[in-house]
Write a protein that holds these residues in place. Structure first.
Motif, PDB file in Angstrom:
ATOM      1  N   ARG A   7     -52.637  14.499 -12.882  1.00 16.84           N
ATOM      2  CA  ARG A   7     -53.630  15.170 -11.896  1.00 16.84           C
ATOM      3  C   ARG A   7     -54.163  13.843 -11.026  1.00 16.84           C
ATOM      4  O   ARG A   7     -54.164  13.814  -9.732  1.00 16.84           O
ATOM      5  N   VAL A   8     -54.570  12.802 -11.528  1.00 17.81           N
ATOM      6  CA  VAL A   8     -54.965  11.620 -10.568  1.00 17.81           C
ATOM      7  C   VAL A   8     -53.765  10.967  -9.799  1.00 17.81           C
ATOM      8  O   VAL A   8     -54.044  10.742  -8.845  1.00 17.81           O
ATOM      9  N   ALA A   9     -52.656  10.939 -10.446  1.00 15.91           N
ATOM     10  CA  ALA A   9     -51.417  10.466  -9.443  1.00 15.91           C
ATOM     11  C   ALA A   9     -50.933  11.434  -8.109  1.00 15.91           C
ATOM     12  O   ALA A   9     -50.918  11.037  -7.220  1.00 15.91           O
ATOM     13  N   GLN A  10     -51.506  12.807  -8.663  1.00 13.67           N
ATOM     14  CA  GLN A  10     -51.126  13.740  -7.563  1.00 13.67           C
ATOM     15  C   GLN A  10     -51.997  13.757  -6.304  1.00 13.67           C
ATOM     16  O   GLN A  10     -51.617  13.546  -5.492  1.00 13.67           O
ATOM     17  N   CYS A  11     -53.379  13.574  -6.792  1.00  9.71           N
ATOM     18  CA  CYS A  11     -54.365  13.379  -5.952  1.00  9.71           C
ATOM     19  C   CYS A  11     -54.158  12.329  -5.056  1.00  9.71           C
ATOM     20  O   CYS A  11     -54.470  12.152  -3.749  1.00  9.71           O
ATOM     21  N   TYR A  12     -53.984  11.363  -5.594  1.00  6.38           N
ATOM     22  CA  TYR A  12     -53.547   9.998  -4.804  1.00  6.38           C
ATOM     23  C   TYR A  12     -52.416  10.089  -4.155  1.00  6.38           C
ATOM     24  O   TYR A  12     -52.601   9.469  -2.741  1.00  6.38           O
ATOM     25  N   ALA A  13     -51.476  10.664  -4.444  1.00  6.81           N
ATOM     26  CA  ALA A  13     -50.215  10.795  -3.709  1.00  6.81           C
ATOM     27  C   ALA A  13     -50.532  11.715  -2.256  1.00  6.81           C
ATOM     28  O   ALA A  13     -50.273  11.372  -1.319  1.00  6.81           O
ATOM     29  N   GLU A  14     -51.464  12.466  -2.544  1.00  6.59           N
ATOM     30  CA  GLU A  14     -51.671  13.379  -1.254  1.00  6.59           C
ATOM     31  C   GLU A  14     -52.651  12.319  -0.271  1.00  6.59           C
ATOM     32  O   GLU A  14     -52.827  12.954   0.900  1.00  6.59           O
ATOM     33  N   GLY A  15     -53.539  11.471  -1.000  1.00  8.32           N
ATOM     34  CA  GLY A  15     -54.243  10.595   0.023  1.00  8.32           C
ATOM     35  C   GLY A  15     -55.536  10.809  -0.236  1.00  8.32           C
ATOM     36  O   GLY A  15     -56.226  11.894  -0.062  1.00  8.32           O
ATOM     37  N   PRO A  16     -56.245   9.850  -0.870  1.00  3.84           N
ATOM     38  CA  PRO A  16     -57.642   9.748  -1.654  1.00  3.84           C
ATOM     39  C   PRO A  16     -58.710  10.278  -0.414  1.00  3.84           C
ATOM     40  O   PRO A  16     -59.579  11.229  -0.516  1.00  3.84           O
TER      41      PRO A  16
END
Length: 329
Positions: free
Chosen positions: A41-50
């Motif tokens: 989850r955290v990697a996915q959201c980081y990939a989307e752009g914090p």
């Protein structure tokens, strides 16, 4: 000691100081990691752009916990876990490891971006930013899991981990190890625990997965649920771009445990004499790069102490010699 020899010795001792400081500065920065495939989850959201995540779930996570948690994507950890995962992490807080900074990852939603999977062999990839010795265990949720309810330990099939790996070799920024996914349908979750063997520290991650073709949602619903988008991991370029905004401790682990703190002298003392041993000792004990950084720090600290002691003794001797000369007159 003749004055000239004292001067040379003092200059030599002084020369140790910048060399020791250089050794400390040269120690590589280190952080930790998270599951890269299936994407956490955290990697996915980081990939989307914090600052401007695209999915509803990641926007909600930022609204709940802020953007810093995403920049600190490789730091979901407990410094003194030592295998006590169920004791230290309460139900409903597994994805954050009961860390307030990452509370947005615990949101019970059916629309978290998911990685499509199917039953059978699976090659897991764990994105790592500092290699450590230890064991990975990956668990899957039980049949009937409802992502619209807070994740509890009882939701996981703890008796049958889908993957177990001890001391895999990191390559290309990932630990890669094999496992087998059981028969499931719809939205499920994989929970990964990386327990270090060279420290009590452990790392945790939640990866949402979707079993079977056409299953991108979940068995549960939320008031704002929509089909979950397909997950995607951050690129190396994205990781590098956000590195300067991370607050994950480097050259250590930022906790109160001396064995994993940023103080190399304290760590060496807590871990015993092998922590500051020779390269042969490191090889014999199976220690990793982070242990060698402690050895460098400990050696540098000893060198600084020796230099200070030498200069102090030299000063006392000079004063004693001067006083004796005056009294003799």
């Amino acid at each position: 000691m003749p004055a000239r020899r004292r001067k040379v010795a003092a200059l030599t001792a002084l020369g140790v100081v910048p060399l020791a400081l250089t050794a400390l500065a040269a120690a590589p920065a280190s952080a930790h990691g998270t599951m890269g495939d299936p994407v956490s989850r955290v990697a996915q959201c980081y990939a989307e752009g914090p600052e401007s995540p695209k999915s509803d779930a990641c926007r909600a996570a930022v609204a709940a916990g802020g953007t810093q948690a995403l920049y600190d994507w490789n730091g979901i950890r407990i410094g003194d876990a030592n295998g006590r995962h169920r004791t230290l992490i309460p139900d409903g807080k597994l994805c954050s490891a009961d860390n307030e900074e990452f509370k947005g990852l615990d949101l019970a939603r059916a629309d978290w971006p998911a990685t499509r999977v199917s039953a059978g062999p699976y090659s897991f990839k764990y994105r790592v930013t500092a290699p450590h010795k230890g064991t990975f265990k990956v668990y899957v949720t039980k049949a009937g899991y409802d992502p619209a309810h807070p994740l509890a330990w009882s939701d996981l099939d703890l008796d049958h981990p889908v993957a177990t790996a001890t001391d895999p070799v990191a390559s290309g920024g990932f630990y890669t190890f094999s496992g087998t996914l059981p028969e499931r349908s719809g939205k499920q979750l994989l929970y990964a625990i990386w327990q270090r063997s060279d420290s009590p520290e452990a790392f945790y991650s939640c990866s949402d997965v979707s079993f079977g073709s056409g299953h991108t949602g979940g068995s549960g619903t939320t008031s704002n649920s929509s089909p979950a988008p397909t997950a995607s991991a951050p690129s190396d370029r994205q990781i590098e771009a956000g590195a300067d905004k991370s607050t994950v401790k480097h050259y250590g682990h930022g906790d109160a445990d001396a064995r994993t703190s940023g103080d190399p002298t304290a760590a060496a003392a807590a871990n015993g004499p092998q922590a500051a041993g020779t390269s042969e000792n490191l090889a014999e004990t199976g220690a990793d790069d982070s242990t060698s950084y402690l050895a460098v720090g400990g050696a540098a600290a000893l060198a600084l102490g020796a230099a200070a002691l030498f200069l102090s003794v030299s000063s006392v001797r000079r004063r004693a010699t001067g006083d004796g000369g005056r009294h003799g007159r």
